[in-house]
Design a protein around this motif. Structure first.
Motif, PDB file in Angstrom:
ATOM      1  N   ARG A 221       9.283   3.112  -9.206  1.00 37.93           N
ATOM      2  CA  ARG A 221       8.647   2.457 -10.359  1.00 37.93           C
ATOM      3  C   ARG A 221       8.213   1.036  -9.995  1.00 37.93           C
ATOM      4  O   ARG A 221       7.117   0.587 -10.370  1.00 37.93           O
ATOM      5  CB  ARG A 221       9.631   2.422 -11.531  1.00 37.93           C
ATOM      6  CG  ARG A 221       9.046   1.883 -12.826  1.00 37.93           C
ATOM      7  CD  ARG A 221      10.048   2.007 -13.944  1.00 37.93           C
ATOM      8  NE  ARG A 221      11.268   1.255 -13.666  1.00 37.93           N
ATOM      9  CZ  ARG A 221      12.461   1.547 -14.159  1.00 37.93           C
ATOM     10  NH1 ARG A 221      12.612   2.593 -14.954  1.00 37.93           N
ATOM     11  NH2 ARG A 221      13.518   0.812 -13.871  1.00 37.93           N
ATOM     12  N   GLU A 222       9.047   0.329  -9.247  1.00 46.24           N
ATOM     13  CA  GLU A 222       8.692  -1.038  -8.854  1.00 46.24           C
ATOM     14  C   GLU A 222       7.520  -1.037  -7.884  1.00 46.24           C
ATOM     15  O   GLU A 222       6.705  -1.974  -7.885  1.00 46.24           O
ATOM     16  CB  GLU A 222       9.908  -1.732  -8.236  1.00 46.24           C
ATOM     17  CG  GLU A 222      11.076  -1.902  -9.195  1.00 46.24           C
ATOM     18  CD  GLU A 222      10.650  -2.563 -10.504  1.00 46.24           C
ATOM     19  OE1 GLU A 222       9.971  -3.595 -10.462  1.00 46.24           O
ATOM     20  OE2 GLU A 222      10.994  -2.021 -11.574  1.00 46.24           O
ATOM     21  N   GLN A 223       7.419  -0.015  -7.036  1.00 47.39           N
ATOM     22  CA  GLN A 223       6.271   0.061  -6.130  1.00 47.39           C
ATOM     23  C   GLN A 223       4.981   0.260  -6.917  1.00 47.39           C
ATOM     24  O   GLN A 223       3.958  -0.358  -6.614  1.00 47.39           O
ATOM     25  CB  GLN A 223       6.463   1.212  -5.135  1.00 47.39           C
ATOM     26  CG  GLN A 223       7.595   1.000  -4.148  1.00 47.39           C
ATOM     27  CD  GLN A 223       7.410  -0.257  -3.324  1.00 47.39           C
ATOM     28  OE1 GLN A 223       6.314  -0.536  -2.826  1.00 47.39           O
ATOM     29  NE2 GLN A 223       8.475  -1.017  -3.169  1.00 47.39           N
ATOM     30  N   ALA A 230      -1.477  -5.598  -5.261  1.00 50.86           N
ATOM     31  CA  ALA A 230      -1.361  -5.723  -3.802  1.00 50.86           C
ATOM     32  C   ALA A 230      -2.726  -6.058  -3.199  1.00 50.86           C
ATOM     33  O   ALA A 230      -3.772  -5.630  -3.697  1.00 50.86           O
ATOM     34  CB  ALA A 230      -0.822  -4.426  -3.213  1.00 50.86           C
ATOM     35  N   PRO A 231      -2.746  -6.820  -2.091  1.00 52.75           N
ATOM     36  CA  PRO A 231      -4.023  -7.249  -1.495  1.00 52.75           C
ATOM     37  C   PRO A 231      -4.650  -6.175  -0.606  1.00 52.75           C
ATOM     38  O   PRO A 231      -5.090  -6.465   0.512  1.00 52.75           O
ATOM     39  CB  PRO A 231      -3.606  -8.476  -0.689  1.00 52.75           C
ATOM     40  CG  PRO A 231      -2.207  -8.177  -0.259  1.00 52.75           C
ATOM     41  CD  PRO A 231      -1.586  -7.414  -1.403  1.00 52.75           C
ATOM     42  N   VAL A 236      -5.888   2.482   0.328  1.00 53.41           N
ATOM     43  CA  VAL A 236      -4.623   2.136   0.972  1.00 53.41           C
ATOM     44  C   VAL A 236      -3.486   2.189  -0.040  1.00 53.41           C
ATOM     45  O   VAL A 236      -2.401   2.720   0.247  1.00 53.41           O
ATOM     46  CB  VAL A 236      -4.716   0.737   1.621  1.00 53.41           C
ATOM     47  CG1 VAL A 236      -3.368   0.338   2.232  1.00 53.41           C
ATOM     48  CG2 VAL A 236      -5.810   0.705   2.677  1.00 53.41           C
ATOM     49  N   ARG A 237      -3.719   1.654  -1.207  1.00 53.92           N
ATOM     50  CA  ARG A 237      -2.670   1.686  -2.237  1.00 53.92           C
ATOM     51  C   ARG A 237      -2.297   3.125  -2.584  1.00 53.92           C
ATOM     52  O   ARG A 237      -1.115   3.455  -2.725  1.00 53.92           O
ATOM     53  CB  ARG A 237      -3.158   0.970  -3.498  1.00 53.92           C
ATOM     54  CG  ARG A 237      -3.512  -0.495  -3.309  1.00 53.92           C
ATOM     55  CD  ARG A 237      -3.788  -1.142  -4.644  1.00 53.92           C
ATOM     56  NE  ARG A 237      -4.734  -2.243  -4.532  1.00 53.92           N
ATOM     57  CZ  ARG A 237      -5.146  -2.981  -5.532  1.00 53.92           C
ATOM     58  NH1 ARG A 237      -4.705  -2.732  -6.755  1.00 53.92           N
ATOM     59  NH2 ARG A 237      -5.991  -3.972  -5.367  1.00 53.92           N
TER      60      ARG A 237
END
Length: 537
Positions: A221-223, A230-231, A236-237
């Motif tokens: 969940r935190e991810q 995220a940059p 990629v994400r």
């Protein structure tokens, strides 16, 4: 028993005397704990093999592996073994990008671990052009999931680097059955989930070691939350989030017991495929239960709000509700504690207070020295979050003896229960009404404050946590074979048989008889049979 604690953290956090791992080891002195740390953050020196740090209190040794930054030094695989690496890595990547091949995630992961254990060349391979070409070819193959967009060359390079860091625990020198290796442990205890579960998965696959997973706030969940900002580009994400999701599912599938910190997290785990029969809710203990109640209330009708200044905590709702409180109770003040979670958000909140005409009665106090200082400053503590994932701050406020008002989201109902006032989120009228009801009734504030403190002490004391894990460890020992089939001749028996703890005699059992195979000790009687220990219990 010999218990391996696996966690991902900074060493400075792990070595603190009040850390969760330290409290667990201090409470279960009958067991031997070793800490295996996936270290985050900058390091001042290069790691050394084995116990690289002085022992943490209550822990026999600390083993550390840097997770981020420069990859570990080492040569790549030979030409012959490179083909095996390519095949295993392709199997893993196909699981990440081809929806029909998700089941190959575990086999690919374990095959990479097996290869890494044989020659230690996994980090170099994952950083090589060969691995990048595998990732690019599979990622762009027909049928690949590219809903987040077609990957560019830079996406391949970034994703390959991130996967190398995520898979770094597979190449740790922690495996085997020698002293300090995971194969010599009786069980593994993963604290936090995510990459910290990788060594436990490998230890179970190679040596048959069972493992427990404790999550105080779900890693997956935190991810999902962190990758929103995220940059990296969306392809990629999406790839990395798929990796974390499949890793979580594999971890939940292989874990002997899951211990979420709340029933709220338990529901999330079940939605991720966890078996309800293997879940035990164990609230996170805190030494703050022994802290004295906050002192006398301030003379003015003061509200305290605490949390990061960010949209998720919804300080705007608190400000709008306070404007209504101020209209009914002109002497009321609001003290807001917390740092900026989003740059410029404090200024945004100050402008809202100015527009509402309450700027003179609202102070932004920043981060307090201790949470207790914040609770001391008000008569009522208010939480206005849109999502309350962790019970820590709520429980800490309740332990102060102050009455609590919170939005009915996340763990709030589970933690506060009938000892505080719960209101719907995004409702300034409801929040203002609850605050006014408590500010105008001293006896009710005192009654709810005392009830909340007693509830928090009962649920978040350290002793119940220690007792719960003592029982869980014994349960696993009682039904897990001391000598798993195919484990090899080097596997040692448990440090003490389970009968010792169940009997509670307080004395060591009879010394085990020497085995005829070179003196390797086995438990007395016929416990050498894999199922004998479970049958005895």
């Amino acid at each position: 028993m010999r218990i391996a604690l696996l966690t991902e953290s900074t060493y400075s956090n792990a070595k603190r005397g009040d850390s969760w791992c330290g409290r667990l080891a201090d409470g279960l002195v009958e067991h031997e704990f070793q800490l295996y740390l996936l270290a985050r953050g900058a390091r001042a020196e290069e790691p050394e093999p084995g116990p690289v740090r002085p022992p943490v209190r209550g822990l026999a040794a600390v083993h550390e592996l840097p997770m981020w930054g420069r990859r570990p030094a080492g040569r790549g695989p030979s030409a012959h073994r490179r083909r095996s690496y390519r095949k295993a890595y392709e199997q893993l990547v196909r699981a990440l990008v081809l929806p029909g091949e998700r089941a190959s995630f575990g086999p690919g992961l374990y095959r990479l671990a097996e290869l890494a254990g044989a020659d230690g060349a996994l980090p170099a391979f994952l950083a090589s052009g060969a691995a990048q070409r595998v990732l690019e070819q599979v990622w762009r193959s027909p049928g690949a999931d590219t809903a987040a967009g077609q990957p560019l060359v830079r996406d391949v390079l970034v994703a390959a680097d991130l996967l190398e860091q995520c898979l770094r625990p597979l190449s740790a020198d922690w495996y085997g059955t020698g002293p300090g290796a995971l194969g010599s442990a009786d069980l593994c205890h993963v604290v936090g989930g995510g990459p910290a579960a990788l060594p436990a998965l490998v230890a179970k696959q190679l040596h048959g070691i069972p493992f427990v997973v404790t999550e105080h706030g779900l890693h997956l969940r935190e991810q999902y939350r962190s990758y929103r900002t995220a940059p990296y580009r969306w392809p990629v994400r999406a790839l990395l989030l798929t990796f974390f999701r499949l890793l979580t599912e594999e971890t939940y599938r292989q874990a002997a017991v899951l211990t979420p910190g709340s029933s709220y997290d338990q529901q999330w785990q079940q939605r991720c495929g966890a078996d309800p029969a293997r879940i035990r809710v164990v609230h996170e203990g805190t030494p703050a239960v022994a802290r004295e109640v906050a002192g006398a209330e301030p003379p003015e009708p003061a509200l305290v709000w605490a949390g990061a200044l960010e949209p998720g905590r919804d300080p705007e709702l608190m400000l709008h509700a306070f404007a209504q409180v101020r209209a009914e109770l002109p002497g009321a003040v609001l003290r807001m504690y917390g740092e900026e979670g989003v740059p410029g958000y404090r200024l945004h909140c100050e402008e809202i207070a100015e527009r509402l005409g309450v700027a003179g009665a609202v102070t932004f106090e920043g981060r307090p020295g201790t949470p207790a200082e914040a609770w001391q400053a008000g008569r009522v503590v208010v939480f206005s979050a849109l999502a309350q994932r962790s019970p820590r701050l709520l429980a800490d406020a309740m332990l102060s003896g102050r009455a609590v008002v919170a939005t009915d989201v996340g763990v709030a109902r589970e933690v506060v229960g009938p000892t505080g006032l719960l209101v719907p989120p995004r409702s300034p009228q409801a929040l203002a009404g609850a605050c006014l009801a408590l500010l105008g009734d001293e006896e009710r504030r005192a009654r709810l404050g005392l009830a909340g403190r007693l509830r928090a002490q009962e649920r978040f004391a350290v002793e119940p946590v220690i007792t719960a894990f003592r029982d869980i460890y014994l349960e696993l020992v009682s039904r897990w074979p001391a000598f798993p089939a195919g484990a090899g001749e080097r596997l040692q028996p448990f440090a003490r048989p389970a009968e010792y703890w169940v009997a509670g005699a307080g004395a060591e059992p009879e010394p085990p008889e020497a085995a005829p195979d070179g003196g390797r000790e086995r438990p007395a009687d016929d416990a050498a049979a894999p199922g004998a220990l479970a049958e005895a219990l």
